[in-house]
Design a protein around this motif. Structure first.
Motif, short mmCIF file in Angstrom:
data_model
loop_
_atom_site.label_atom_id
_atom_site.label_comp_id
_atom_site.label_asym_id
_atom_site.label_seq_id
_atom_site.Cartn_x
_atom_site.Cartn_y
_atom_site.Cartn_z
N ALA A 112 29.56 9.16 5.94
CA ALA A 112 30.02 9.19 4.60
C ALA A 112 31.18 8.10 4.54
CB ALA A 112 30.84 10.33 4.22
N ASP A 113 31.40 7.46 3.32
CA ASP A 113 32.41 6.63 2.98
C ASP A 113 33.82 7.13 3.11
OD1 ASP A 113 33.95 4.56 1.89
OD2 ASP A 113 32.80 4.31 0.11
N PRO A 114 34.44 6.63 4.07
CA PRO A 114 35.88 7.30 4.22
C PRO A 114 36.86 7.32 3.08
CG PRO A 114 35.26 5.84 6.18
CD PRO A 114 34.18 5.45 4.95
N ALA A 115 36.57 6.32 2.24
CA ALA A 115 37.24 6.33 1.07
C ALA A 115 36.98 7.34 -0.02
CB ALA A 115 37.05 4.83 0.20
N LEU A 116 36.23 8.12 0.18
CA LEU A 116 35.88 9.30 -0.87
C LEU A 116 35.89 10.63 -0.02
CD1 LEU A 116 32.40 7.87 -2.32
CD2 LEU A 116 34.68 7.68 -3.17
N LEU A 117 36.47 10.51 1.20
CA LEU A 117 36.78 12.07 1.83
C LEU A 117 38.23 12.19 1.84
CD1 LEU A 117 34.51 11.37 5.00
CD2 LEU A 117 34.08 12.84 3.14
N VAL A 135 24.79 15.75 -0.78
CA VAL A 135 26.03 15.17 -1.03
C VAL A 135 25.97 14.26 -2.26
CG1 VAL A 135 28.04 13.82 -0.37
CG2 VAL A 135 26.93 15.37 1.41
N THR A 136 27.20 14.55 -3.40
CA THR A 136 27.07 14.15 -4.74
C THR A 136 28.36 13.47 -5.13
OG1 THR A 136 27.27 16.12 -5.72
CG2 THR A 136 25.14 15.20 -5.64
N TYR A 137 28.46 12.64 -6.06
CA TYR A 137 29.79 12.25 -6.67
C TYR A 137 29.65 11.90 -7.90
CZ TYR A 137 28.38 7.58 -5.48
OH TYR A 137 27.76 6.60 -5.43
N GLY A 138 30.82 11.71 -8.54
CA GLY A 138 31.07 11.14 -9.99
C GLY A 138 31.43 9.96 -9.82
N GLU A 143 36.45 11.02 -4.80
CA GLU A 143 35.98 11.93 -3.71
C GLU A 143 34.63 12.25 -3.92
OE1 GLU A 143 38.25 15.20 -1.82
OE2 GLU A 143 40.04 14.50 -3.15
N TYR A 144 33.93 12.52 -2.92
CA TYR A 144 32.57 13.37 -2.90
C TYR A 144 33.09 14.72 -3.64
CZ TYR A 144 30.84 9.85 0.48
OH TYR A 144 30.29 8.77 1.10
N ASP A 145 31.99 15.31 -4.45
CA ASP A 145 32.20 16.43 -4.93
C ASP A 145 32.40 17.35 -3.81
OD1 ASP A 145 31.64 15.52 -7.24
OD2 ASP A 145 29.47 16.10 -7.12
N GLN A 146 31.85 17.39 -2.70
CA GLN A 146 32.11 18.44 -1.67
C GLN A 146 33.32 18.41 -0.82
OE1 GLN A 146 29.22 16.37 -2.33
NE2 GLN A 146 28.19 18.25 -3.27
N SER A 147 33.86 17.33 -0.98
CA SER A 147 35.16 17.01 -0.36
C SER A 147 36.51 17.48 -1.20
CB SER A 147 35.46 15.49 -0.25
OG SER A 147 36.78 15.17 0.41
N ALA A 148 36.05 17.27 -2.72
CA ALA A 148 37.06 17.54 -3.76
C ALA A 148 36.89 19.00 -3.95
CB ALA A 148 36.94 16.77 -4.91
#
Length: 220
Positions: A112-117, A135-138, A143-148
């Motif tokens: 994953a992109d560390p900036a989105l975790l 894994v998804t994101y806006g 952050e990734y939806d799953q991280s947030a």
């Protein structure tokens, strides 16, 4: 009177026919999604109307994540933008971009992109992946939806459609209709929308008719 009624209802029938035609081509119903948040800005903004298609529809078959080689460009970024419905029964359908596919048991933070975790796998409820999914994101989110905690790993069967193009501001009508359905019910809303379409068509017909008569008078 029958002729006048038919003329008034013609615009509503035309709108319905166009919607059915678009749905037949797109393979999804409804074929439009109204955007209610700013999570996909700046390309897709609140109030935009997004045309969607079935995930397997040719020539856009399959789902491609942002991180995959040769990912297609969709709505200002790479990777498919999809509509998915989390199973909690409380969250409204979400329009977000696919980052990448994961397998059950995978520590997906490794790629994953560390900036989105927000932390490592141990700190994220959706990691390791409990099942196969995405894994998804806006685009506008940090952050990734799953991280947030916005959504769990997205199962493929939760995805109802994917986005093709966004039309600015046309989604406000759909947002208003959804609000009306929630407030007063489907049937009264349908009657009201049909009445408004018919009235608009009637006014348009009168204006066009007067303009035509005006041109004829000028020629005489």
């Amino acid at each position: 009177m029958n002729r006048n009624a038919a003329e008034l209802l013609a615009p509503a029938a035309a709108v319905l026919l166009v919607a059915l035609l678009v749905a037949a081509l797109a393979g999804a119903w409804p074929p439009f999604v109204a955007v209610e948040s700013g999570s996909m800005e700046p390309t897709v903004e609140r109030g935009d109307l997004v045309v969607v298609t079935a995930t397997e529809r040719f020539p856009w078959d399959g789902l491609t994540g942002h991180a995959e080689p040769d990912a297609p460009t969709r709505l200002g970024g790479t990777g498919d933008v999809v509509v998915f419905d989390p199973p909690d029964g409380e969250t409204r359908p979400i329009l977000h971009r696919i980052a990448f596919r994961v397998s059950a048991g995978e520590d997906w933070t490794d790629r994953a992109d560390p900036a989105l975790l927000d932390g490592d796998c141990d700190a994220i409820e959706a990691c390791p992946a409990p099942y196969d999914g995405y894994v998804t994101y806006g685009d506008a989110n940090g952050e990734y939806d799953q991280s947030a905690g916005i959504a769990p790993i997205v199962r493929e069967e939760w995805i109802s459609a994917k986005a093709l193009v966004a039309v600015p501001n046309l989604g406000w009508f759909r947002v208003g209709v959804d609000a009306a359905v929630a407030r007063i019910g489907l049937l009264p809303t349908a009657v009201g929308v049909t009445g408004l379409a018919a009235a608009a068509g009637g006014v348009g017909a009168v204006v066009i008719g007067r303009a035509g008569r005006g041109r004829e008078s000028a020629r005489e």
